[in-house]
Design a protein around this motif. Sequence first.
Motif, PDB file in Angstrom:
ATOM      1  N   PRO A 149     -27.718   1.516 -37.338  1.00  0.00           N
ATOM      2  CA  PRO A 149     -27.639   0.728 -36.102  1.00  0.00           C
ATOM      3  C   PRO A 149     -26.941  -0.596 -36.380  1.00  0.00           C
ATOM      4  N   PRO A 150     -26.032  -1.039 -35.521  1.00  0.00           N
ATOM      5  CA  PRO A 150     -25.224  -2.249 -35.788  1.00  0.00           C
ATOM      6  C   PRO A 150     -26.003  -3.534 -35.548  1.00  0.00           C
ATOM      7  N   LEU A 151     -27.034  -3.748 -36.357  1.00  0.00           N
ATOM      8  CA  LEU A 151     -27.898  -4.916 -36.187  1.00  0.00           C
ATOM      9  C   LEU A 151     -27.156  -6.223 -36.465  1.00  0.00           C
ATOM     10  N   PHE A 152     -26.003  -6.148 -37.167  1.00  0.00           N
ATOM     11  CA  PHE A 152     -25.202  -7.349 -37.411  1.00  0.00           C
ATOM     12  C   PHE A 152     -24.660  -7.919 -36.107  1.00  0.00           C
ATOM     13  N   ASN A 153     -24.695  -7.119 -35.037  1.00  0.00           N
ATOM     14  CA  ASN A 153     -24.223  -7.585 -33.732  1.00  0.00           C
ATOM     15  C   ASN A 153     -25.364  -8.069 -32.841  1.00  0.00           C
ATOM     16  N   THR A 154     -26.514  -8.375 -33.443  1.00  0.00           N
ATOM     17  CA  THR A 154     -27.636  -8.909 -32.665  1.00  0.00           C
ATOM     18  C   THR A 154     -27.263 -10.268 -32.075  1.00  0.00           C
ATOM     19  N   ILE A 155     -27.500 -10.436 -30.761  1.00  0.00           N
ATOM     20  CA  ILE A 155     -27.213 -11.725 -30.132  1.00  0.00           C
ATOM     21  C   ILE A 155     -28.489 -12.462 -29.713  1.00  0.00           C
ATOM     22  N   THR A 156     -29.575 -11.730 -29.528  1.00  0.00           N
ATOM     23  CA  THR A 156     -30.841 -12.400 -29.207  1.00  0.00           C
ATOM     24  C   THR A 156     -31.999 -11.425 -29.375  1.00  0.00           C
ATOM     25  N   SER A 157     -33.178 -11.979 -29.406  1.00  0.00           N
ATOM     26  CA  SER A 157     -34.407 -11.193 -29.323  1.00  0.00           C
ATOM     27  C   SER A 157     -35.299 -11.870 -28.305  1.00  0.00           C
ATOM     28  N   PHE A 158     -36.142 -11.098 -27.658  1.00  0.00           N
ATOM     29  CA  PHE A 158     -37.019 -11.667 -26.637  1.00  0.00           C
ATOM     30  C   PHE A 158     -38.227 -10.764 -26.457  1.00  0.00           C
ATOM     31  N   ALA A 159     -39.202 -11.246 -25.713  1.00  0.00           N
ATOM     32  CA  ALA A 159     -40.398 -10.453 -25.442  1.00  0.00           C
ATOM     33  C   ALA A 159     -40.750 -10.551 -23.971  1.00  0.00           C
ATOM     34  N   GLY A 160     -41.304  -9.491 -23.451  1.00  0.00           N
ATOM     35  CA  GLY A 160     -41.822  -9.466 -22.091  1.00  0.00           C
ATOM     36  C   GLY A 160     -43.272  -9.022 -22.128  1.00  0.00           C
ATOM     37  N   VAL A 161     -43.993  -9.323 -21.066  1.00  0.00           N
ATOM     38  CA  VAL A 161     -45.396  -8.927 -20.976  1.00  0.00           C
ATOM     39  C   VAL A 161     -45.569  -8.012 -19.780  1.00  0.00           C
ATOM     40  N   ARG A 162     -46.122  -6.835 -20.007  1.00  0.00           N
ATOM     41  CA  ARG A 162     -46.320  -5.882 -18.923  1.00  0.00           C
ATOM     42  C   ARG A 162     -47.816  -5.666 -18.693  1.00  0.00           C
ATOM     43  N   ALA A 163     -48.141  -5.381 -17.462  1.00  0.00           N
ATOM     44  CA  ALA A 163     -49.543  -5.235 -17.068  1.00  0.00           C
ATOM     45  C   ALA A 163     -49.998  -3.787 -17.213  1.00  0.00           C
ATOM     46  N   TYR A 164     -51.276  -3.623 -17.480  1.00  0.00           N
ATOM     47  CA  TYR A 164     -51.880  -2.304 -17.367  1.00  0.00           C
ATOM     48  C   TYR A 164     -53.326  -2.491 -16.914  1.00  0.00           C
ATOM     49  N   CYS A 165     -53.888  -1.431 -16.366  1.00  0.00           N
ATOM     50  CA  CYS A 165     -55.237  -1.509 -15.821  1.00  0.00           C
ATOM     51  C   CYS A 165     -56.172  -0.639 -16.651  1.00  0.00           C
ATOM     52  N   THR A 166     -57.409  -1.062 -16.759  1.00  0.00           N
ATOM     53  CA  THR A 166     -58.379  -0.281 -17.527  1.00  0.00           C
ATOM     54  C   THR A 166     -58.689   1.057 -16.865  1.00  0.00           C
ATOM     55  N   ARG A 167     -58.305   1.232 -15.599  1.00  0.00           N
ATOM     56  CA  ARG A 167     -58.441   2.545 -14.960  1.00  0.00           C
ATOM     57  C   ARG A 167     -57.346   3.504 -15.434  1.00  0.00           C
ATOM     58  N   HIS A 168     -56.310   2.940 -16.071  1.00  0.00           N
ATOM     59  CA  HIS A 168     -55.164   3.720 -16.566  1.00  0.00           C
ATOM     60  C   HIS A 168     -54.492   4.497 -15.438  1.00  0.00           C
ATOM     61  N   ASP A 169     -54.343   3.832 -14.323  1.00  0.00           N
ATOM     62  CA  ASP A 169     -53.643   4.401 -13.173  1.00  0.00           C
ATOM     63  C   ASP A 169     -53.169   3.245 -12.306  1.00  0.00           C
ATOM     64  N   PHE A 170     -52.200   3.506 -11.440  1.00  0.00           N
ATOM     65  CA  PHE A 170     -51.785   2.492 -10.483  1.00  0.00           C
ATOM     66  C   PHE A 170     -52.958   2.200  -9.545  1.00  0.00           C
ATOM     67  N   ILE A 171     -53.192   0.932  -9.240  1.00  0.00           N
ATOM     68  CA  ILE A 171     -54.159   0.561  -8.209  1.00  0.00           C
ATOM     69  C   ILE A 171     -53.376   0.182  -6.966  1.00  0.00           C
ATOM     70  N   ILE A 172     -53.366   1.049  -5.986  1.00  0.00           N
ATOM     71  CA  ILE A 172     -52.658   0.790  -4.728  1.00  0.00           C
ATOM     72  C   ILE A 172     -53.651   1.088  -3.616  1.00  0.00           C
ATOM     73  N   GLU A 173     -54.371   0.045  -3.193  1.00  0.00           N
ATOM     74  CA  GLU A 173     -55.477   0.252  -2.262  1.00  0.00           C
ATOM     75  C   GLU A 173     -55.912  -1.069  -1.640  1.00  0.00           C
ATOM     76  N   GLU A 174     -56.604  -0.960  -0.519  1.00  0.00           N
ATOM     77  CA  GLU A 174     -57.243  -2.140   0.052  1.00  0.00           C
ATOM     78  C   GLU A 174     -58.516  -2.424  -0.735  1.00  0.00           C
ATOM     79  N   SER A 175     -58.795  -3.699  -0.954  1.00  0.00           N
ATOM     80  CA  SER A 175     -60.013  -4.092  -1.654  1.00  0.00           C
ATOM     81  C   SER A 175     -61.238  -3.513  -0.953  1.00  0.00           C
ATOM     82  N   LYS A 176     -62.176  -3.060  -1.761  1.00  0.00           N
ATOM     83  CA  LYS A 176     -63.419  -2.504  -1.209  1.00  0.00           C
ATOM     84  C   LYS A 176     -64.375  -3.612  -0.765  1.00  0.00           C
ATOM     85  N   THR A 177     -64.116  -4.833  -1.202  1.00  0.00           N
ATOM     86  CA  THR A 177     -65.028  -5.936  -0.885  1.00  0.00           C
ATOM     87  C   THR A 177     -64.418  -7.009   0.014  1.00  0.00           C
TER      88      THR A 177
END
Length: 209
Positions: A149-177
């Motif tokens: 891999p041409p790593l000599f052509n690296t121009i930057t590195s970065f990080a992102g943060v992604r969300a996940y839920c402990t239900r391990h599924d999309f939560i798409i719903e009206e709040s129950k409360t």
Amino acid sequence: YGLTIAAIGNAMDNGAKLFTDFEVVKIQKQADEFIVTSALGDSVVGKIVINCAGVASGKIAKIAGDNDVDVRARKGEYILLDRESGDFVSHTLFVTHTKAGKGILVTQTADHNILLGPTSEEMDEASTNTTAQGLSFVIEKVNKMVKNPPLFNTITSFAGVRAYCTRHDFIIEESKTVKGLIHCAGVESPGLTSAPAIAKFVTEELVGN
């Protein structure tokens, strides 16, 4: 990011208002309305609150009075190569999918760079700092997927943060409360691809009802 910019631009063309630097610190329900207040003391009023705050979705839910949305964070570190290496691969290369996500990939970007990553690190507090350990892990995995891999052509590195839920599924719903509070939370891959369909479902089936 192009899709995000186009979506808010289209929304504003159709009458939506965009508020930036509006950190939500308080959500009050009074009769049939919500009062949403920022850290600077500004407020907006509406009949519906759609909680689609990514990693902060659990925090927003709690501020509004719903403690049933447990959203956590995973950090992903990437390496970006210059466009000179844009033809190094012509297809997106994946490793075997795991419970932590799709794993390390090697892919062309829309701008003809090459993107390597991401890692998948569980986090207590969201951080976008890169680490020597994380980037070394990316390089190790990439070297097992492709030759030289041409790593000599690296121009930057970065990080992102992604969300996940402990239900391990999309939560798409009206709040129950909290009536009128609609959650779009814990949306993992393929969340970007799913976004238009999620929006259509929320507006037609949840807001519409």
